[in-house]
Design an enzyme around this catalytic site. Sequence first.
Site, PDB file in Angstrom:
ATOM      1  N   GLN A 188       0.814  -1.213   0.000  1.00 22.43           N
ATOM      2  CA  GLN A 188       0.000   0.000   0.000  1.00 22.43           C
ATOM      3  C   GLN A 188       0.848   1.264   0.000  1.00 22.43           C
ATOM      4  O   GLN A 188       0.325   2.377   0.081  1.00 22.43           O
ATOM      5  CB  GLN A 188      -0.925  -0.016   1.217  1.00 22.43           C
ATOM      6  CG  GLN A 188      -1.927  -1.161   1.192  1.00 22.43           C
ATOM      7  CD  GLN A 188      -2.595  -1.382   2.528  1.00 22.43           C
ATOM      8  OE1 GLN A 188      -2.549  -0.516   3.398  1.00 22.43           O
ATOM      9  NE2 GLN A 188      -3.211  -2.542   2.707  1.00 22.43           N
ATOM     10  N   HIS A 234      -0.964   0.038   5.723  1.00 24.10           N
ATOM     11  CA  HIS A 234      -1.551   0.978   6.681  1.00 24.10           C
ATOM     12  C   HIS A 234      -0.651   2.196   6.929  1.00 24.10           C
ATOM     13  O   HIS A 234      -0.234   2.469   8.039  1.00 24.10           O
ATOM     14  CB  HIS A 234      -1.875   0.268   7.992  1.00 24.10           C
ATOM     15  CG  HIS A 234      -2.972  -0.746   7.869  1.00 24.10           C
ATOM     16  ND1 HIS A 234      -3.648  -1.231   8.968  1.00 24.10           N
ATOM     17  CD2 HIS A 234      -3.515  -1.372   6.792  1.00 24.10           C
ATOM     18  CE1 HIS A 234      -4.551  -2.119   8.561  1.00 24.10           C
ATOM     19  NE2 HIS A 234      -4.488  -2.211   7.229  1.00 24.10           N
ATOM     20  N   GLU A 248     -15.478   3.483   9.760  1.00 25.56           N
ATOM     21  CA  GLU A 248     -15.990   4.603  10.537  1.00 25.56           C
ATOM     22  C   GLU A 248     -15.880   5.924   9.792  1.00 25.56           C
ATOM     23  O   GLU A 248     -15.001   6.114   8.953  1.00 25.56           O
ATOM     24  CB  GLU A 248     -15.190   4.752  11.842  1.00 25.56           C
ATOM     25  CG  GLU A 248     -15.254   3.572  12.776  1.00 25.56           C
ATOM     26  CD  GLU A 248     -14.392   3.781  14.022  1.00 25.56           C
ATOM     27  OE1 GLU A 248     -14.451   2.932  14.917  1.00 25.56           O
ATOM     28  OE2 GLU A 248     -13.662   4.805  14.093  1.00 25.56           O
ATOM     29  N   TYR A 308      -9.690   7.535  19.622  1.00 29.08           N
ATOM     30  CA  TYR A 308     -10.766   7.010  18.776  1.00 29.08           C
ATOM     31  C   TYR A 308     -10.899   5.493  18.867  1.00 29.08           C
ATOM     32  O   TYR A 308     -11.629   4.896  18.081  1.00 29.08           O
ATOM     33  CB  TYR A 308     -10.575   7.520  17.343  1.00 29.08           C
ATOM     34  CG  TYR A 308     -10.980   8.987  17.298  1.00 29.08           C
ATOM     35  CD1 TYR A 308     -12.253   9.358  16.910  1.00 29.08           C
ATOM     36  CD2 TYR A 308     -10.120   9.974  17.770  1.00 29.08           C
ATOM     37  CE1 TYR A 308     -12.651  10.682  16.950  1.00 29.08           C
ATOM     38  CE2 TYR A 308     -10.512  11.304  17.811  1.00 29.08           C
ATOM     39  CZ  TYR A 308     -11.780  11.641  17.405  1.00 29.08           C
ATOM     40  OH  TYR A 308     -12.195  12.950  17.468  1.00 29.08           O
TER      41      TYR A 308
END
Length: 415
Positions: A118, A183, A281, A291
């Site tokens: 990624q 990520h 989310e 969070y």
Amino acid sequence: MTAPHYTSTSRRTLLRATGVLSVLSTAGCVDDFDDGDGSASNGGDNDGGDEGTEGGSTSGFEVEEVLEGLTHPWGLAFLPDDSRALVTERSGRLALVDREDGGLEPVEGTPEVYAEGQGGLLDVTPHPEFPEEPWVYLTYAATNDEGESATHLGRGRLETDGPRLAGFEVLHVAEPFVDSDAHFGSRIVFGEDDLLYMTTGDRQSKEFGPDHVAQDTSNELGATLRLTPDGSIPEGNPFVDDPDAEDEIFSYGHRNPQGMTLHPETGAIWQSEHGEGDGDEINVIEAGGNYGWPVATYACHYGSEEPLGDRPPEREDMVEPVHYWECGTGGFPPAGMTFYDGEAFPDLQGDLLVGNLAEEYLGRLAVDGTDLEEVEPLLDGRGWRIREVAVAPDTGHLYVLVDAEDAPLVRLVPE
């Protein structure tokens, strides 16, 4: 806080009944796919060429292809008072694109990137006072001498004749470096305070529990960082007086936020974030807020319905999402997002538009304060993994980047 009141199956039934859904995948997220790494799961890379601009239905819109042949584009930024925009490709190319004729010029002077998994060249934004301040900011994955990678922030002065980024400099590295290619987070926006907000991912750490990296403010993973335009630390950051926390952190407890935008009326920072097994989310970011990931989440372990942590309402010490896709709903792997505040499409005014990767459409959510409701999606049935969406400031037209090996930049205009 709102959540869909239907399961993944009933949602698809509803969309078919209203004539909205033509082709959507029935699979949920899988770990190599939810964050848009281009893996060949659930359809893999879809050719975003001429076929896409003919299929599907978008009532009230025409879809125009601005250009084709992009390789996994990721970020899109308009230049003020200019018909040109900047587009990043994960392979490392920064392109200057003419929106009127589709011309593309590679921009020289960009950094070397780690274009694996990624990683690669990720987001882009100009300085809020561009062109008087000709800085262009990039986020990207890069490695250290040991081959470990981290999310980087850098900037250079854009010279449009050439074009090139002059004097490129690294402003910040979100440490620690990690042996992972996933990520990276990596959205950047300037807030109304003229400070730069940057997301980082948790680097796909599977050490779930209270000791997870995203719950540890002594590192910069799974966080929103806030910096000045020159990369220094603002005095008002929430953890500057905490000797055990990194001063750059503005919020933490995130998994992998890949969308971030400003609310056009309140100026609040909104983010879209990937869950694990569903649990995606939408969050409104508060200074110093935790969070929850992974100790408070609506996600489950991949391939099961086993909850990963507590439900967010059970944790008063953590900030609940304003919208979520609970485990078992099929999820909504979200990418770039924006509020619509243009004049070309009055029916979209105030809506939140969010790129959907695995299910291949542009999500649309009606917004009332912090109450969100999913309504008719756009660009469904074209096989397009939507990576980024932006509103042109001069025309109000919507520009959409498709994530594929051979991808288009498309524009939505009124019929």
